[in-house]
Design a protein around this motif. Sequence first.
Motif, PDB file in Angstrom:
ATOM      1  N   ARG A  71       9.722   5.448  -3.555  1.00 53.49           N
ATOM      2  CA  ARG A  71       8.493   6.182  -3.277  1.00 53.49           C
ATOM      3  C   ARG A  71       7.648   6.260  -4.549  1.00 53.49           C
ATOM      4  O   ARG A  71       8.179   6.385  -5.650  1.00 53.49           O
ATOM      5  CB  ARG A  71       8.784   7.584  -2.754  1.00 53.49           C
ATOM      6  CG  ARG A  71       9.349   7.585  -1.336  1.00 53.49           C
ATOM      7  CD  ARG A  71       9.600   8.995  -0.837  1.00 53.49           C
ATOM      8  NE  ARG A  71      10.141   8.978   0.501  1.00 53.49           N
ATOM      9  CZ  ARG A  71       9.419   9.069   1.607  1.00 53.49           C
ATOM     10  NH1 ARG A  71       8.108   9.198   1.524  1.00 53.49           N
ATOM     11  NH2 ARG A  71       9.990   9.042   2.790  1.00 53.49           N
ATOM     12  N   PHE A  72       6.334   6.195  -4.347  1.00 50.24           N
ATOM     13  CA  PHE A  72       5.404   6.203  -5.474  1.00 50.24           C
ATOM     14  C   PHE A  72       4.275   7.196  -5.189  1.00 50.24           C
ATOM     15  O   PHE A  72       3.122   6.811  -4.994  1.00 50.24           O
ATOM     16  CB  PHE A  72       4.841   4.802  -5.700  1.00 50.24           C
ATOM     17  CG  PHE A  72       5.880   3.779  -6.058  1.00 50.24           C
ATOM     18  CD1 PHE A  72       6.167   3.505  -7.383  1.00 50.24           C
ATOM     19  CD2 PHE A  72       6.586   3.117  -5.070  1.00 50.24           C
ATOM     20  CE1 PHE A  72       7.128   2.575  -7.717  1.00 50.24           C
ATOM     21  CE2 PHE A  72       7.553   2.176  -5.394  1.00 50.24           C
ATOM     22  CZ  PHE A  72       7.830   1.914  -6.726  1.00 50.24           C
ATOM     23  N   PRO A  73       4.598   8.505  -5.138  1.00 53.09           N
ATOM     24  CA  PRO A  73       3.556   9.496  -4.850  1.00 53.09           C
ATOM     25  C   PRO A  73       2.444   9.452  -5.897  1.00 53.09           C
ATOM     26  O   PRO A  73       2.705   9.357  -7.091  1.00 53.09           O
ATOM     27  CB  PRO A  73       4.316  10.821  -4.877  1.00 53.09           C
ATOM     28  CG  PRO A  73       5.569  10.539  -5.637  1.00 53.09           C
ATOM     29  CD  PRO A  73       5.909   9.120  -5.381  1.00 53.09           C
ATOM     30  N   GLY A  74       1.221   9.496  -5.428  1.00 58.44           N
ATOM     31  CA  GLY A  74       0.062   9.472  -6.310  1.00 58.44           C
ATOM     32  C   GLY A  74      -0.440   8.094  -6.650  1.00 58.44           C
ATOM     33  O   GLY A  74      -1.536   7.958  -7.198  1.00 58.44           O
ATOM     34  N   HIS A  77       0.845  -1.193   0.000  1.00 57.41           N
ATOM     35  CA  HIS A  77       0.000   0.000   0.000  1.00 57.41           C
ATOM     36  C   HIS A  77       0.882   1.245   0.000  1.00 57.41           C
ATOM     37  O   HIS A  77       2.076   1.188   0.304  1.00 57.41           O
ATOM     38  CB  HIS A  77      -0.940  -0.040   1.200  1.00 57.41           C
ATOM     39  CG  HIS A  77      -1.810  -1.258   1.202  1.00 57.41           C
ATOM     40  ND1 HIS A  77      -2.941  -1.365   0.426  1.00 57.41           N
ATOM     41  CD2 HIS A  77      -1.688  -2.447   1.848  1.00 57.41           C
ATOM     42  CE1 HIS A  77      -3.493  -2.559   0.611  1.00 57.41           C
ATOM     43  NE2 HIS A  77      -2.740  -3.229   1.457  1.00 57.41           N
ATOM     44  N   VAL A  78       0.294   2.388  -0.350  1.00 55.93           N
ATOM     45  CA  VAL A  78       1.062   3.602  -0.559  1.00 55.93           C
ATOM     46  C   VAL A  78       0.457   4.741   0.267  1.00 55.93           C
ATOM     47  O   VAL A  78      -0.753   4.959   0.244  1.00 55.93           O
ATOM     48  CB  VAL A  78       1.078   3.992  -2.054  1.00 55.93           C
ATOM     49  CG1 VAL A  78       1.959   5.223  -2.273  1.00 55.93           C
ATOM     50  CG2 VAL A  78       1.577   2.828  -2.911  1.00 55.93           C
ATOM     51  N   THR A  79       1.332   5.477   0.984  1.00 51.06           N
ATOM     52  CA  THR A  79       0.895   6.645   1.743  1.00 51.06           C
ATOM     53  C   THR A  79       0.802   7.859   0.821  1.00 51.06           C
ATOM     54  O   THR A  79       1.229   7.825  -0.336  1.00 51.06           O
ATOM     55  CB  THR A  79       1.873   6.951   2.876  1.00 51.06           C
ATOM     56  OG1 THR A  79       3.137   7.325   2.297  1.00 51.06           O
ATOM     57  CG2 THR A  79       2.069   5.747   3.780  1.00 51.06           C
ATOM     58  N   ASP A  80       0.312   8.958   1.366  1.00 54.27           N
ATOM     59  CA  ASP A  80       0.192  10.173   0.565  1.00 54.27           C
ATOM     60  C   ASP A  80       1.550  10.666   0.065  1.00 54.27           C
ATOM     61  O   ASP A  80       1.644  11.256  -1.011  1.00 54.27           O
ATOM     62  CB  ASP A  80      -0.484  11.273   1.386  1.00 54.27           C
ATOM     63  CG  ASP A  80      -1.963  10.993   1.631  1.00 54.27           C
ATOM     64  OD1 ASP A  80      -2.525  10.165   0.882  1.00 54.27           O
ATOM     65  OD2 ASP A  80      -2.532  11.579   2.567  1.00 54.27           O
ATOM     66  N   ASP A  81       2.615  10.426   0.836  1.00 59.07           N
ATOM     67  CA  ASP A  81       3.930  10.887   0.405  1.00 59.07           C
ATOM     68  C   ASP A  81       4.661   9.857  -0.453  1.00 59.07           C
ATOM     69  O   ASP A  81       5.824  10.054  -0.800  1.00 59.07           O
ATOM     70  CB  ASP A  81       4.788  11.301   1.599  1.00 59.07           C
ATOM     71  CG  ASP A  81       5.217  10.119   2.462  1.00 59.07           C
ATOM     72  OD1 ASP A  81       4.845   8.960   2.150  1.00 59.07           O
ATOM     73  OD2 ASP A  81       5.926  10.353   3.459  1.00 59.07           O
ATOM     74  N   VAL A  99       6.596  -5.869 -11.299  1.00 60.77           N
ATOM     75  CA  VAL A  99       6.205  -4.826 -10.356  1.00 60.77           C
ATOM     76  C   VAL A  99       5.176  -3.957 -11.059  1.00 60.77           C
ATOM     77  O   VAL A  99       5.466  -3.369 -12.109  1.00 60.77           O
ATOM     78  CB  VAL A  99       7.404  -3.971  -9.907  1.00 60.77           C
ATOM     79  CG1 VAL A  99       6.939  -2.838  -8.992  1.00 60.77           C
ATOM     80  CG2 VAL A  99       8.444  -4.834  -9.193  1.00 60.77           C
ATOM     81  N   VAL A 100       3.968  -3.883 -10.517  1.00 61.64           N
ATOM     82  CA  VAL A 100       2.863  -3.174 -11.164  1.00 61.64           C
ATOM     83  C   VAL A 100       2.437  -2.017 -10.271  1.00 61.64           C
ATOM     84  O   VAL A 100       1.985  -2.228  -9.135  1.00 61.64           O
ATOM     85  CB  VAL A 100       1.667  -4.114 -11.414  1.00 61.64           C
ATOM     86  CG1 VAL A 100       0.546  -3.356 -12.125  1.00 61.64           C
ATOM     87  CG2 VAL A 100       2.095  -5.337 -12.217  1.00 61.64           C
ATOM     88  N   VAL A 101       2.589  -0.805 -10.754  1.00 58.69           N
ATOM     89  CA  VAL A 101       2.160   0.372 -10.012  1.00 58.69           C
ATOM     90  C   VAL A 101       0.704   0.652 -10.359  1.00 58.69           C
ATOM     91  O   VAL A 101       0.366   0.883 -11.526  1.00 58.69           O
ATOM     92  CB  VAL A 101       3.036   1.590 -10.341  1.00 58.69           C
ATOM     93  CG1 VAL A 101       2.566   2.816  -9.551  1.00 58.69           C
ATOM     94  CG2 VAL A 101       4.503   1.286 -10.025  1.00 58.69           C
ATOM     95  N   VAL A 102      -0.158   0.594  -9.365  1.00 56.93           N
ATOM     96  CA  VAL A 102      -1.598   0.790  -9.571  1.00 56.93           C
ATOM     97  C   VAL A 102      -1.899   2.263  -9.343  1.00 56.93           C
ATOM     98  O   VAL A 102      -1.808   2.768  -8.224  1.00 56.93           O
ATOM     99  CB  VAL A 102      -2.411  -0.095  -8.599  1.00 56.93           C
ATOM    100  CG1 VAL A 102      -3.903   0.080  -8.862  1.00 56.93           C
ATOM    101  CG2 VAL A 102      -1.991  -1.556  -8.726  1.00 56.93           C
ATOM    102  N   GLN A 103      -2.279   2.957 -10.407  1.00 56.56           N
ATOM    103  CA  GLN A 103      -2.454   4.406 -10.326  1.00 56.56           C
ATOM    104  C   GLN A 103      -3.888   4.823 -10.058  1.00 56.56           C
ATOM    105  O   GLN A 103      -4.120   5.819  -9.381  1.00 56.56           O
ATOM    106  CB  GLN A 103      -1.984   5.057 -11.632  1.00 56.56           C
ATOM    107  CG  GLN A 103      -0.496   4.904 -11.892  1.00 56.56           C
ATOM    108  CD  GLN A 103       0.349   5.788 -10.995  1.00 56.56           C
ATOM    109  OE1 GLN A 103      -0.154   6.528 -10.155  1.00 56.56           O
ATOM    110  NE2 GLN A 103       1.662   5.710 -11.169  1.00 56.56           N
ATOM    111  N   GLY A 104      -4.844   4.102 -10.620  1.00 55.81           N
ATOM    112  CA  GLY A 104      -6.226   4.542 -10.489  1.00 55.81           C
ATOM    113  C   GLY A 104      -7.150   3.397 -10.235  1.00 55.81           C
ATOM    114  O   GLY A 104      -6.778   2.389  -9.637  1.00 55.81           O
TER     115      GLY A 104
END
Length: 455
Positions: free
Chosen positions: A222-225, A183-187, A241-246
């Motif tokens: 880090r993955f902001p957004g 999971h990703v935080t706001d920062d 590695v898959v960055v889930v943006q939306g």
Amino acid sequence: MAEPRRPRRPADRRRSAPRGQSRPAPAQHAQHAPLAVDLPVVELEVERVAHGGVFVAHHEGRVVFVADAIPGERVTARITDVQHDRFWRAETLEVLRASPDRRPHVWPEASVDRVPEQRAGGAEFGHIRTERQRELKAEVLRDALARMGGVERDTPVQAVDPALAPGASLDLGTGWRTRVRLHVTDDGTVGPYAARSHTVVPVASVPLAVPELARIAPLAERFPGARAVDLVAPSVGDPQVVVVQGERMSRAARPTIRERVGDRVFRLDRDGFWQVHRGAAATLTRAVQELVDDELFDPRAANLDLYGGVGLLAAAIGDRYGDTVRITTVEADVRATEHAGANLADWVGARAVTARVDRFLDDLVAGATAGERARLRDATVVLDPPRSGAGRHVVDRLAELRPRQLVYVACDPVALARDVGLLRSRGYDVADLRAFDLFPNTHHFEAVARLTAIV
């Protein structure tokens, strides 16, 4: 590295991370999580295991479910939930008298040495010797079946055959997860959630992950957004590695992967459901094939695979009984059904139907001809329901159709026991039962039961 959190498809299907799922609550960085210093701290004698990865103690006559403990221990624990009249919940702060089954946690970031707010979730049994974990899971299964199913049965929880999970440690219970969601935080900080919260805990390791994922996990990046970072290691092809943006992508844009089970390859969406243990699909395939009673199986009957996903267990039946077997796999997810149709193309009598299982069975009961009902009575039904179980409505419809045998694959022992109780009241009984430790260092496991109609 949280386990089986399986957001459901409409009414039917469980899923495992990584998955397309609704946006989680805003995450917090672990170091900013407030400590609940105003909650009471008590000493507890830990008595036994309970379902859900917690343990039973008592305090002044009240049941307390305490995490991060082991039966026989004395611990200092902080009460975290006093909302219920009948029980409280608590988290272990310090072990005053350790069980001989306690070991250093396989995931340092989840150790009891950390404050609860900064303990990574998803490995709640990681402090327990692996063999003892399986004994505790067997106890949960035995207790659930006795209380809710009316069945007295002592079934060991078996380890996965090491040959099916190369790279995994049988002793430590590590190196088995082929899918991990961070999971990703706001920062932009990534990590698993802390246990029982949406607080993100930065970690330096993911020991339950298969080695090829552990090597590429971007834990320091880090993955902001971003919404999440998924790690995926299909058995065919390279780890990703898959960055889930939306939100969940459109059907047309969803990439696919391939998974090999024995000599057979299954195609599915990368974010579709597949068992997360490297050896789980082969283990369950073998279990279903072995539990079906040959004397009761009729390849020409209207055999069913309910909650069938991409056709794994329907294929297990087809491979066991030949390419002329008749079997219909039923799944609510359209994309999974499309893949199932292709994955089952080897069998002339196989077909894949997109439908909710309860509605599919309603239609069978309402519209089957006399000949179709006869073929359904001769049938074998495999069902692999979501964590909540099949439920009363589905059980009632199956009892009306009265197939010869049911092979029930369960990821939750309480749901299995509840459905077993319903089925026993409707003329079925448990003929065989096996259980498998497909989620080491967590409280989860899978059970496979064969129930037959009582003549």
